[in-house]
Every structure is written in structure tokens, then in C-alpha cells.
Design an enzyme around this catalytic site. Structure first.
Site, PDB file in Angstrom:
ATOM      1  N   CYS A  92      -1.282  12.531   5.468  1.00  0.00           N
ATOM      2  CA  CYS A  92      -2.580  11.979   5.050  1.00  0.00           C
ATOM      3  C   CYS A  92      -3.280  11.217   6.166  1.00  0.00           C
ATOM      4  CB  CYS A  92      -2.416  11.090   3.823  1.00  0.00           C
ATOM      5  SG  CYS A  92      -1.241   9.731   4.028  1.00  0.00           S
ATOM      6  N   HIS A 164      -0.997   5.883   0.961  1.00  0.00           N
ATOM      7  CA  HIS A 164      -1.852   7.046   1.217  1.00  0.00           C
ATOM      8  C   HIS A 164      -3.096   6.637   1.997  1.00  0.00           C
ATOM      9  CE1 HIS A 164      -3.417  11.049   0.541  1.00  0.00           C
ATOM     10  NE2 HIS A 164      -4.521  10.561  -0.011  1.00  0.00           N
TER      11      HIS A 164
END
EC number: 3.4.19.12
Length: 232
Positions: A92, A164
Site C-alpha cells: 500500500c 494501511h
């Protein structure tokens, strides 16, 4: 290197991300820490801010909030937004950078014949899904990712990452959230150059931080022009 096609995650470190960006082929942007989202702290960030990279802990409250936002975006036209799907676990951080580079290429050119230049030229006409699949086969980006990824004491720890990266950019006067786990970008609100950082800070405060009061594993970076380069 990757273990069973799972990458080791990047850290939210402005110096490391800058060096990574330079090796990829974008040296015209740099990163600075955001220490909080009240106006006094945001006033310390050099302008103009081009984007905000945000790292947050994944939990059910945020997932639910984001799913609700997604339903409101189904009628948006995203033809002017560069987007890529994430298929590689823990990639990510690199996905956020690709979203950043892809949507700022008109203002901050990539280094000619660089890893990024080659990648964007190859995937330019592809769908977001095909771009994500192409990244899985790009060993140049994978190798550079792992040159600058975080250190882990136990390699099995990379299986249990629950934070994330996403990125917020301004496109045609709107704040756009780009998250490779989603099927499309998320439009939040109208903004302008002077207010982009402050408006993004409010979004992060309301839709992320307030949903995770017991988990403070947040980190944010402002993306600003490198002092040595002028905006096109």
C-alpha cells in the site's frame, strides 16, 4: 525481498520515501511530517501542499465509514483520475506513491527513462485492475520497494500488518482519496489550493482518527515541491 508474494511494508518516513522516490524516478517532490491537524500545526507546513499521504490502523469502524462513502461515489466520473488496484499484500505504501505520481505527472514530470517513466508508459491505457496486475510482475519496483522498506525482527510479522497507506490529492477543485483496496477513488469535498491541507486534515480527523480513539498508530506526510524544482 518478498515472502510468498507478500511485500515487507514501507515505513512512514519522509527521508526514506524521498530517497525511494528519487530512485524510482521522481525527485521533484519531497515529504514532510504532519504532527497534528489543528491549524497551528498545519500552519507550520510549507506551501503549496500537493498531496497528503496518510497511514492509519485498519479497524471495523473505518471500514464501515469508507464503505458508506463508496456508495456515494458510484455516479462520479473518474476519467481524469489515475487509479491502480492493490493486489500485493503490504504494497500500500508503493500504491500510494504511484497514485501520487500518476495524478501529479502534469505538474511534476518523471525522470525520463526511469523506472516510473517506463511503468506509467506501459500501463497508461490500462484499467486500474490491469495496472495492479502489471505491478505484480514489475521486479524493478518490487526490488526498490524492498530496498527502502521497514525492518522486521521476525519475517512472519509481515503477515500480520494491520495499518494501511492512502493518499489525498486535489483534482479539479475536489479532494480525492486514493486507496488501492477500493474499486474506485473517493470524492470528499470541494477545496482550493490554499485550503487543501486544512480541508484534508478535517477529513482525516473526522473520518479516521475519531473512529480509532483507542489506537493512535496514525502518521501523515505532506507532499511539497522540492526546493530545487519549479512547478510546471
Amino acid at each position: 525481498m518478498a515472502k510468498n508474494d507478500i511485500w515487507t511494508p514501507l515505513e512512514s518516513n519522509p527521508d526514506s520515501l524521498y530517497l525511494y522516490s528519487c530512485k524510482l524516478g521522481q525527485s521533484k517532490l519531497k515529504f514532510v511530517d504532519i504532527y497534528g491537524f489543528n491549524n497551528d500545526l498545519l500552519d507550520m507546513i510549507p506551501q503549496p501542499v500537493q498531496a497528503v499521504i496518510f497511514l492509519y490502523p485498519v479497524n471495523d469502524n473505518i471500514v464501515s465509514e469508507n464503505n458508506t462513502n463508496d456508495k456515494h461515489n458510484l455516479k462520479e466520473n473518474f476519467d481524469n483520475v489515475w487509479f491502480i488496484k492493490q493486489y500485493i499484500p503490504n504494497s500500500c505504501g508503493t500504491i500510494a506513491l504511484l497514485h501520487l505520481y500518476g495524478n501529479l505527472r502534469n505538474k511534476f514530470e518523471l525522470d525520463k527513462d526511469s523506472v516510473l517513466d517506463d511503468f506509467f508508459n506501459k500501463v497508461n491505457e490500462m484499467s486500474a485492475e490491469k495496472r495492479g496486475q502489471e505491478l505484480k510482475n514489475n521486479k524493478s519496483i518490487e526490488n526498490l520497494h524492498h530496498e527502502f522498506c521497514g525492518q522486521v525482527e521476525n519475517r512472519d510479522d509481515i503477515l500480520d500488518v494491520d495499518t494501511h497507506f492512502i493518499v489525498f490529492v486535489q483534482i479539479e477543485g475536489k479532494i480525492i482519496e486514493l486507496d488501492g483496496r477500493k474499486d474506485h477513488p473517493t470524492v470528499h469535498c470541494f477545496t482550493n489550493g490554499d485550503n487543501f491541507l486544512y480541508d484534508t486534515g478535517k477529513i482525516i480527523q473526522d473520518k479516521f482518527i475519531e473512529k480509532c480513539k483507542d489506537d493512535l498508530r496514525f502518521s501523515a506526510l505532506a507532499v511539497i515541491p522540492n526546493d530545487n524544482f519549479d512547478i510546471i
